[in-house]
Scaffold this motif. Sequence first.
Motif, mmCIF file in Angstrom:
data_model
loop_
_atom_site.group_PDB
_atom_site.id
_atom_site.type_symbol
_atom_site.label_atom_id
_atom_site.label_comp_id
_atom_site.label_asym_id
_atom_site.label_seq_id
_atom_site.Cartn_x
_atom_site.Cartn_y
_atom_site.Cartn_z
ATOM 1 N N ALA A 37 35.274 45.236 31.662
ATOM 2 C CA ALA A 37 34.398 44.109 31.974
ATOM 3 C C ALA A 37 35.168 43.009 32.697
ATOM 4 O O ALA A 37 34.678 42.415 33.658
ATOM 5 C CB ALA A 37 33.771 43.568 30.690
ATOM 6 N N MET A 38 36.379 42.732 32.237
ATOM 7 C CA MET A 38 37.200 41.703 32.878
ATOM 8 C C MET A 38 37.599 42.127 34.288
ATOM 9 O O MET A 38 37.564 41.332 35.224
ATOM 10 C CB MET A 38 38.432 41.414 32.032
ATOM 11 C CG MET A 38 38.113 40.752 30.697
ATOM 12 S SD MET A 38 39.541 40.687 29.571
ATOM 13 C CE MET A 38 40.578 39.468 30.409
ATOM 14 N N ALA A 39 37.969 43.389 34.454
ATOM 15 C CA ALA A 39 38.400 43.888 35.764
ATOM 16 C C ALA A 39 37.278 43.806 36.789
ATOM 17 O O ALA A 39 37.520 43.518 37.964
ATOM 18 C CB ALA A 39 38.901 45.321 35.641
ATOM 19 N N LEU A 40 36.058 44.040 36.346
ATOM 20 C CA LEU A 40 34.915 44.053 37.259
ATOM 21 C C LEU A 40 34.491 42.657 37.713
ATOM 22 O O LEU A 40 33.630 42.534 38.580
ATOM 23 C CB LEU A 40 33.731 44.782 36.615
ATOM 24 C CG LEU A 40 33.895 46.305 36.483
ATOM 25 C CD1 LEU A 40 32.750 46.906 35.696
ATOM 26 C CD2 LEU A 40 34.001 46.959 37.861
ATOM 27 N N THR A 41 35.088 41.608 37.134
ATOM 28 C CA THR A 41 34.777 40.257 37.610
ATOM 29 C C THR A 41 35.387 39.990 38.978
ATOM 30 O O THR A 41 35.004 39.040 39.661
ATOM 31 C CB THR A 41 35.316 39.194 36.631
ATOM 32 O OG1 THR A 41 36.753 39.256 36.588
ATOM 33 C CG2 THR A 41 34.738 39.398 35.237
ATOM 34 N N GLY A 42 36.366 40.798 39.373
ATOM 35 C CA GLY A 42 37.036 40.582 40.649
ATOM 36 C C GLY A 42 38.084 39.493 40.615
ATOM 37 O O GLY A 42 38.558 39.043 41.660
#
Length: 230
Positions: free
Chosen positions: A38-43
């Motif tokens: 989820a954190m990685a997908l924030t960009g």
Amino acid sequence: MRVLLIEDTPRLAEAVAEILRKSGYGADIAHIGADGLAMALTGAYDVLLLDIMLPDMSGMDVLRKLREAGSVVPVILLTARQGVGDRVAGLDAGADDYLPKPFHASELLARIRAVTRRPAIYRPNNAIEACGLVLDVEKLSVQARGGAVAVELTPKEALLLEAFMGRSGSPVSKSDLAVRLWGPHVSLVDNRIEVLVHALRGKLEKLESPARIETVRGVGYRLMNGQLAG
């Protein structure tokens, strides 16, 4: 530069994060795969350090889901497994590099520099070049290319300038800057960014460089190799 470490061993995660922070990187930690994904997908991140063995899902699953979502963020797999098959599987799943545990801090930092090189930015010894500026993220200083004067920066000023240099000539929104500076869970507070930009502009004016931070009204800011426009 901001790094996300997805590692379920708290002591190791904190030790690696401390190495990263001392070397001028912003570092966040996730201890389970779902949170890390989820954190990685924030960009918000420039590189991911991903442990293969996680308690809720494998690092390989995190990697596959990340690539399926269209993310191209560089990923370095961290694992105690030494087999060639594991390395091949990780690289085939979309990893950019593979670092077996235990590893030396200097090798980790070198691999991060290697996977985050961009054509417009040259990074010898953790330095970044763009728009006639040379930023040393480890020493927290900036100078004009070929200049003799170096100006010291605060850690947040260095992260801000790096964000501009990584997208030199293109606008960077205030929301993107907030995430990069304070992490994906920050509530955007415009005045904090404005204060940092003002301070950074003042320091760049001390250098013999035409690089300027322009205001892009309604969007944010951009670093240009020209005169201040806003």
